[in-house]
Design a protein around this motif. Structure first.
Motif, PDB file in Angstrom:
ATOM      1  N   GLY A   1      53.734  52.558  52.704  1.00 32.27           N
ATOM      2  CA  GLY A   1      54.327  53.627  53.524  1.00 32.27           C
ATOM      3  C   GLY A   1      53.290  53.928  54.979  1.00 32.27           C
ATOM      4  O   GLY A   1      53.279  54.079  55.800  1.00 32.27           O
TER       5      GLY A   1
ATOM      6  N   ILE B   1      61.525  58.019  49.656  1.00 34.82           N
ATOM      7  CA  ILE B   1      62.664  57.275  50.933  1.00 34.82           C
ATOM      8  C   ILE B   1      61.594  57.405  52.282  1.00 34.82           C
ATOM      9  O   ILE B   1      61.571  57.230  53.179  1.00 34.82           O
TER      10      ILE B   1
ATOM     11  N   ILE C   1      59.230  56.046  53.795  1.00 34.22           N
ATOM     12  CA  ILE C   1      58.506  54.842  53.827  1.00 34.22           C
ATOM     13  C   ILE C   1      59.758  54.474  55.346  1.00 34.22           C
ATOM     14  O   ILE C   1      59.856  53.406  55.931  1.00 34.22           O
ATOM     15  N   LEU C   2      60.431  55.240  55.664  1.00 26.45           N
ATOM     16  CA  LEU C   2      60.591  55.622  57.080  1.00 26.45           C
ATOM     17  C   LEU C   2      60.278  55.287  58.340  1.00 26.45           C
ATOM     18  O   LEU C   2      60.738  54.877  58.722  1.00 26.45           O
TER      19      LEU C   2
ATOM     20  N   VAL D   1      63.824  48.545  55.192  1.00 20.12           N
ATOM     21  CA  VAL D   1      64.230  50.165  55.102  1.00 20.12           C
ATOM     22  C   VAL D   1      65.517  50.059  54.976  1.00 20.12           C
ATOM     23  O   VAL D   1      66.329  51.499  54.391  1.00 20.12           O
TER      24      VAL D   1
END
Length: 1414
Positions: A278, A314, A317-318, A332
């Motif tokens: 990320g 999460i 990596i958003l 994603v």
């Protein structure tokens, strides 16, 4: 033991002198010495066990050093010894470690043995793996060959590799950390083991199925190292490195991380790796190359394996959703989909989980409009999986459905396919009603909405008792109470008396607790006794200074008194608030009578019931609204996808078919339209599309469900009948191709289906008229596969459909005739002896009787039945011309009898005086019927039907001669030739004749020509001879067609025109005689139906007699601009067929078709687009027509709007894709500037040039033609399009070419702003000035002669007359013909005479102002 074995960084480091007490290899053995030492090592291992490695380490080390020079057997032997060492250690160490009684020397001894064994085994494994990989490259299969199974490397290394890993795993699972001091395992040992495992993972075949045991062992060993030996940081880094360099390891790494997180409990490693990915920026990802794909695949696979680990990490990596990498955005989105499907699903989610779910769904919806098509495709796939898993909240169905329907118009084919799949998933998992129909839902929604409004109105009518809260009362009394409190704290003498009286009233009741006093003060405030309340409050503080109610009055002032009073008054109604203090909660509620309380309670209960019903009604209305919205989106999707069935992309067509099948299976409204629309694709040239159609119909109709054969047959008949109801003729023909295959098989189901169809047709089973017609048509399809199905039941067909009740249902009779036609040779294409029935057969008696009975009636379906009946007679009867001749006479007599019975009457629109010609008709045929007096009238409808019968008989008579009679002549000639060949004859003579005929190419040709000439002669001389019955109707037809004022009945006129055109099909003479009359009808008839029918008839005549119709081509094209849409539709359809089949030459009149691109009727516009799409497939057709089309459309007399012209040209120029065509068109269009007369024509030519996808060669040609358009550049309509050409050419151009474009653009701008003359004068001045400076700079040379130099400039400033090119003297030099290079390059680019400019333009032109003045 006085030394320690330290694991080296490199293998060669062991021979170098190390630190004090560090093991160093003393002697590296030679290859010749190794066998004996290996035998000693083997013996020592047998006697001493695994500790023998301490003494024989140098032997195995020497094998590593001389690896390339040793044979395979020695390597295998050494590997086997090392495996035994490590395996022995894993067996002996558990007992020692459990006892805990190891001395320091024993511990060191065991530790060195472990290190040495593991080190050597790992190095051997790495070396063998490298050799194996190298050997696999050498023995890789060559193209067309097979891979060698043998090689020089270690035999069976793949199986041995698994054994090695098992040994290492057994050893490392032991708690050997206690062998190290303080249980701190050195990093070198961990790196030695893990590096060996990572090396094995780099094998290209490690991800194959056959390598699964090896892969699992490697993952297990690394997991042990992470959990027990603190290798998590190293594993995280190594996983990232593997993904960067080995794209194929994405799935393996995901499996490894999932295993380490679940089986070994190291959940943090997944988060660390996700955080590492990320944090990578867009620049880093752009440098990664294949690593980006590996990262995205890894994340997607990891989310599939352990979705529960993705939610905590999460957020890291958003961030990739906002970055440039499309692969990461895809990953994603897939992660979000997995989480939504497997974790955040169900109705029992917590508030935080529900918020995450909504946030993730919003994110997915946003990326349904992502800039990259691959992301949009995968988002739609994710949504399809969510819908299939029933994880999408109901409130989002309509919204997502609308987005999916919008994606059907996406430019990407893959996005369209994914959108279709998502919509199919929506229909398959529809949470609403079973049959989605917005029309059916409209009435219930209106009813329930009205009911809801009524309930709300009733609720509003019940005016509830106004309840005023304590806070509102306090706000109302606060100003007055504040004034009272201030007056009390600063009293005057007069007020003291009043306070004393009040005090006496209060003090009389001052007995009780502080709570009683507080209640008393609150009651005083309710009674508006503010003075007593203030006084009592101050006195209560004196009596109860520690009370919670009055403790705030310790600092006596106005604000303190107000706060205390407000606390006492408002506290009694704050019982429901959680922040309320306990002491305030103890205050009593406001006093009210028991009756009022009971009344309010009953009203509240009743109100609660009403509110519950109201809430239920609101939910019902909302449900119906959602259902209607969903149904509307489904109907919209069906309409769009039905059009996608005819796309050129095969995969999209197949997906559209699958959607139509799914929609039909779930009984969606209007789904049958898609099923029918896909049916014509059974004729597709694409085998996959055709097979998809067959499979779809087989799935829907030919695989019925049922308990027995009878039930299956009834289900199949019902489903096919529903499809046949209201089906067009084209649909029926397409369905025949599919159903014929089913009826061709002799199965029990097929027999039961045929039986069920006969029962339905004959009336044994009650059914509707539509289903009876469908049944007889299906029997006709069965007859194409097996003739006896119908032939054996002709009597039934005649009695049921063609008997006495035929006049009641001509549609059933028509379909019955169509069914019988399927047993004829013309339909079955039989090549044997013709199958025909005698004239006296019951079938023909029924047909002639039905036709004759109907000719004097007014049934609208009689004519369609008659046409099919006449067709059947000519297909199946012997001597059909005789039958039809008698039929015509009979019908004419019936018509005269009808007129005679009616008697004399006044002429009206429905009657016409035509008896005299009818009598002539019958008399010419020798009729002896007594005729009544002339002047009697006949019905226009009956006469129209008689004329239609004449035309139909004429048409099928010609067809019978050219097809049946001609085919029979050929067949008989073939049989005769076969008999002659078998009979006795002179072989030599026959051979000689054959050789001569073969040389001349006349084998069989002369006989066929004779037969064709015979048929032509019959058509020209006999069919319309005076003694022929058909001839006598011609004057009547001509009279009706040429007298529209007298014969104005629409049906009569239409029938006469159609019959006349059918008569014209007989011969060229008949066609020439009446062609002018037919075109007069086409142009002057006020009825659109007649104009449309005439166009179709003229199209048929064009196919039959193209040379006769060729001069009339402009008249056909003129109908493209007809005021009626149906006429334009017919004209474009007919002309498309004629042009595309090369029957009619393509000329400049095609500009009329181009105008239809802007037709207000969408269907006509789509046909025009289809016309040019098909025409573009012909070589250079559109290219050759474009100049003429442009000239015609830009003609001032047409007065076409500029926007319309631009739209048409955009469509046409999209077909010009070849560079040579573009170059030639540039030259042609530039030359047309010279012949153009108006500014609008100049602008149209400039716009046309700007629409060309011009390249460097085209630009060069544009520069060469500068003189053609330079004097027009002062017009903005010419300048702006040419300027846009330079703007397009500048994009992505090379520096040199870009400079040329910019120079040309400057030249354009200069001429546009200053005028051509001024620019040319400036250029000449600059050139003369430059020449003069050059001459002054040179040294003057002595003159060679006094003769003037030819072509020398006379003056530095030329006059205007010098700029004009002098006229050429006639007679001296012939004028050159302009030949363009594009004409030499391509044959089709030759300019025709009409394209060549007739007026030449001088090179130097006068200004526009001068031209306008003259």
């Amino acid at each position: 033991m006085s030394w320690d074995f330290n694991l080296p960084v490199s293998v060669d480091d062991l021979v170098k002198a190390g630190g004090v007490g560090q093991y160093v290899v003393q002697d590296v053995l030679t290859p010749k010495e190794l066998p004996s030492h290996l035998n000693r090592f083997k013996l020592a291992l047998r006697n001493q066990g695994p500790l023998s490695i301490l003494e024989h380490f140098d032997t195995t080390y020497s094998v590593l050093q001389h690896w390339r020079n040793l044979d395979v057997a020695m390597k295998e032997e050494t590997l086997e010894l090392l495996i035994q060492v490590v395996r022995g250690l894993s067996l002996s160490l558990p007992s020692m470690l459990d006892s805990g009684a190891l001395s320091s020397d024993d511990r060191k001894l065991q530790l060195n043995a472990v290190k040495m064994g593991v080190f050597l085994l790992c190095k051997f494994t790495e070396t063998l793996e490298m050799d194996s990989y190298r050997q696999s490259i050498v023995t890789a299969p060559v193209k067309g060959g097979k891979k060698n199974k043998g090689g020089e490397g270690l035999m069976q290394w793949e199986s041995e590799r698994e054994v090695v890993l098992q040994c290492l795993s057994q050893l490392l699972q032991l708690d050997i950390r206690s062998l190290w001091s303080l249980s701190l395992v050195e990093e070198e040992f961990v790196s030695c083991v893990t590096c060996c495992c990572y090396k094995l993972l780099e094998n290209p075949t490690i991800s194959h199925v056959k390598s699964k045991p090896t892969r699992d062992l490697i993952i297990h060993i690394i997991g042990v190292m992470i959990k027990k030996y603190n290798h998590m940081l190293g594993a995280r880094v190594k996983v990232i490195q593997l993904l960067q360099h080995f794209e194929q390891l994405a799935g393996v790494c995901a499996q490894a991380v999932a295993t380490w997180s679940t089986e070994f409990g190291v959940k943090a490693i997944a988060g660390e790796i996700m955080r590492e990915i990320g944090q990578k920026s867009s620049e880093e990802l752009s440098r990664e190359g294949s690593g980006v794909k590996a990262f995205s695949s890894f994340l997607s696979e990891l989310s599939t394996l352990v979705p529960e680990l993705m939610i905590p990490n999460i957020s890291v990596i958003l961030t990739h959703l906002e970055k440039e990498s499309a692969s990461m955005r895809v990953a994603v989105c897939e992660i979000l989909g997995e989480v939504l499907v497997r974790i955040l699903t169900g109705d029992r989610l917590e508030d935080s989980a529900r918020a995450d779910r909504d946030r993730f769904l919003d994110t997915l919806q946003e990326h349904m409009h992502d800039a990259h098509s691959n992301v949009r495709t995968h988002v739609l796939h994710v949504y399809a999986r969510i819908v299939n898993s029933k994880a999408l909240p109901l409130c989002r169905y309509t919204e997502v459905m609308e987005l999916a329907v919008g994606r059907l118009g996406d430019k990407s084919v893959n996005v369209c396919k994914s959108a279709i799949q998502l919509l199919a998933a929506f229909i398959a998992h529809n949470p609403y009603s079973g049959k989605l129909s917005s029309a059916d839902l409209k009435k219930p929604l209106e009813k329930e909405t009205a009911k809801l409004k009524e309930m709300k109105d009733k609720m509003a009518e019940k005016s509830p008792v106004a309840v005023i809260s304590a806070a509102e009362l306090w706000s109302a009394m606060e100003p007055e109470l504040l004034q009272t409190a201030r007056a009390h704290l600063e009293p005057d003498s007069e007020e003291e008396e009043e306070w004393d009286e009040g005090e006496q009233e209060v003090t009389g009741e001052d007995e009780g607790s502080d709570r009683d006093t507080a209640i008393q003060i609150a009651q005083l405030l309710r009674d508006n006794k503010y003075r007593q309340a203030v006084r009592a409050c101050i006195q209560a503080h004196g009596r109860f200074p520690e009370s919670k109610f009055f403790s705030g009055l310790s600092n006596l002032n106005t604000q303190a008194v107000m706060d205390a009073l407000g606390h006492l008054f408002k506290g009694s109604e704050d019982e429901d608030e959680h922040e309320q203090p306990q002491d305030v909660a103890q205050l009593p509620p406001p006093p009210s009578s028991s009756e009022e309380s009971q009344a309010e309670g009953a009203a509240g209960a009743k109100e609660g019931v009403d509110e519950g019903e109201l809430k239920k009604q609101e939910m019902l209305v909302q449900y119906l609204r959602d259902t209607e919205g969903f149904a509307l989106q489904v109907e919209r999707a069906i309409a769009i996808i039905n059009n996608m069935l005819y796309w050129k992309t095969t995969t999209v067509v197949q997906e559209a078919m699958q959607f139509c099948v799914t929609a039909y299976e779930f009984s969606v409204a209007n789904s049958l339209s898609g099923v029918r629309k896909m049916l014509p694709l059974v004729w597709s040239t694409d085998a996959s599309v055709k097979e998809a159609v067959v499979q779809a119909y087989r799935r829907l109709y030919l695989n019925p469900q049922g308990d027995n054969t009878r039930a299956k047959a009834q289900t199949l008949v019902d489903s096919l009948s529903e499809l046949m109801v209201d089906a067009s003729l084209g649909t029926i023909q397409c369905l025949e191709e599919i159903v014929q295959e089913f009826f061709g098989s002799e199965t029990a189901l097929q027999v039961s289906v045929v039986q069920a169809l006969w029962e339905r047709f004959s009336g044994k089973r009650e059914t509707t008229a539509l289903h009876r017609r469908a049944a007889v048509l299906l029997l006709g399809m069965a007859a194409r596969a097996e003739r006896e199905v119908v032939l054996s039941n002709l009597d039934t067909l005649c009695s049921v459909a063609l008997g006495e009740s035929v006049t009641e249902d001509y549609l059933l009779a028509r379909d019955t005739v169509i069914t019988i036609c399927n047993i004829t040779d013309q339909i079955r294409l039989s090549k044997g002896a013709p199958f025909r029935l005698p004239q006296d057969h019951q079938l023909f008696s029924c047909l002639t009787q039905a036709i004759a009975d109907g000719v004097v009636q007014s049934d609208p379906y009689w004519q369609t039945f008659m046409e099919q009946a006449v067709r059947l007679i000519y297909f199946l009867a012997e001597s059909p011309d005789q039958l039809c001749g008698h039929l015509l006479q009979r019908c004419a007599r019936l018509l005269l009898e009808q007129a005679t019975e009616a008697g004399p009457m006044s002429q009206s629109d429905d009657t016409v005086v035509a008896q005299s010609q009818m009598e002539e008709t019958l008399q010419s045929q020798g009729s002896s019927q007594d005729l009544k007096e002339p002047g009697e009238q006949v019905s226009c409808v009956s006469l129209a039907q008689l004329l239609a019968l004449c035309g139909s008989v004429t048409f099928w008579q010609v067809s019978h001669l050219e097809r049946s009679v001609s085919a029979e002549l050929r067949r008989r000639r073939g049989e005769r030739e076969e008999k002659e060949e078998k009979g006795p004859s002179s072989k030599s003579k026959q051979d000689a004749n054959d050789s001569v005929e073969e040389e001349l190419g006349l084998v069989g040709a002369s006989a066929e020509d004779t037969e064709a000439e015979l048929i032509r002669k019959i058509c020209e001389s006999e069919l319309l001879a005076e003694e022929n019955l058909l001839c006598v109707f011609v004057p009547l037809l001509v009279r009706v067609c040429s007298s529209p004022g007298r014969y104005s009945h629409p049906q009569l006129t239409a029938a006469a025109c159609l019959a006349l055109s059918q008569y014209m099909m007989i011969s060229p003479a008949a066609c020439k005689e009446h062609i002018r009359l037919l075109f007069t009808i086409l142009e002057k008839s006020p009825l659109p139906i007649i104009r449309s029918n005439t166009i179709v008839a003229l199209g048929d005549l064009t196919v039959r007699f193209p040379n006769i119709l060729e001069p009339w081509t402009p008249n056909l094209y003129a109908r493209l601009s007809d005021e009626n849409a149906s006429v334009r539709l017919t004209a474009i359809t007919v002309l498309t067929q004629l042009v595309l089949k090369d029957v009619m030459k393509v000329k400049g009149q095609v500009s009329e078709v181009a105008v239809l691109l802007l037709d207000p009727e969408p269907h006509i516009a789509s046909l025009a687009i289809n016309f040019f799409n098909e025409l573009s497939n012909k070589d250079n057709a559109i290219y050759n027509l474009l100049p003429d089309i442009i000239s015609r459309l830009s003609d001032p007399e047409r007065a076409m709007k500029e926007e319309d012209f631009n739209t048409i040209m955009k469509q046409l120029f999209s077909y010009i894709t070849k560079e040579k065509q573009t170059e030639s068109l540039v030259e042609k269009l530039c030359q047309r500037f010279r012949t153009a007369k108006t500014e609008r024509q100049w602008a149209d030519l400039a716009v046309s040039l700007s629409l060309l996808s011009m390249c460097e060669r085209g630009f060069k040609r544009l520069q060469e033609c500068w003189e053609c358009y330079s004097d027009k550049l002062t017009e903005a309509g010419v300048y702006q399009p040419l300027l846009s050409i330079t703007a397009k050419l500048r994009r992505g151009a090379k520096p040199l070419f870009k400079a040329q474009v910019e120079e040309f653009e400057k030249k354009l701008t200069a001429v546009h702003t200053k005028g051509l003359e001024n620019v040319e004068n400036e250029e000449l001045e600059a050139q003369s000035e430059e020449q003069s400076q050059t001459q002054l700079a040179k040294t003057p040379a002595p003159p060679r002669s006094t003769r003037k130099t030819r072509g020398r400039v006379k003056s530095t400033i030329p006059e205007e007359s010098d700029l004009v090119t002098p006229k050429q003297k006639t007679g001296r030099r012939p004028r050159k013909v302009i030949v363009f290079s594009s004409d030499e390059e391509e044959e089709d680019a030759v300019m025709e005479e009409s394209e060549t400019p007739k007026v030449t333009t001088p090179i130097a032109r006068s200004s526009r102002r001068t031209r306008l003045r003259h």
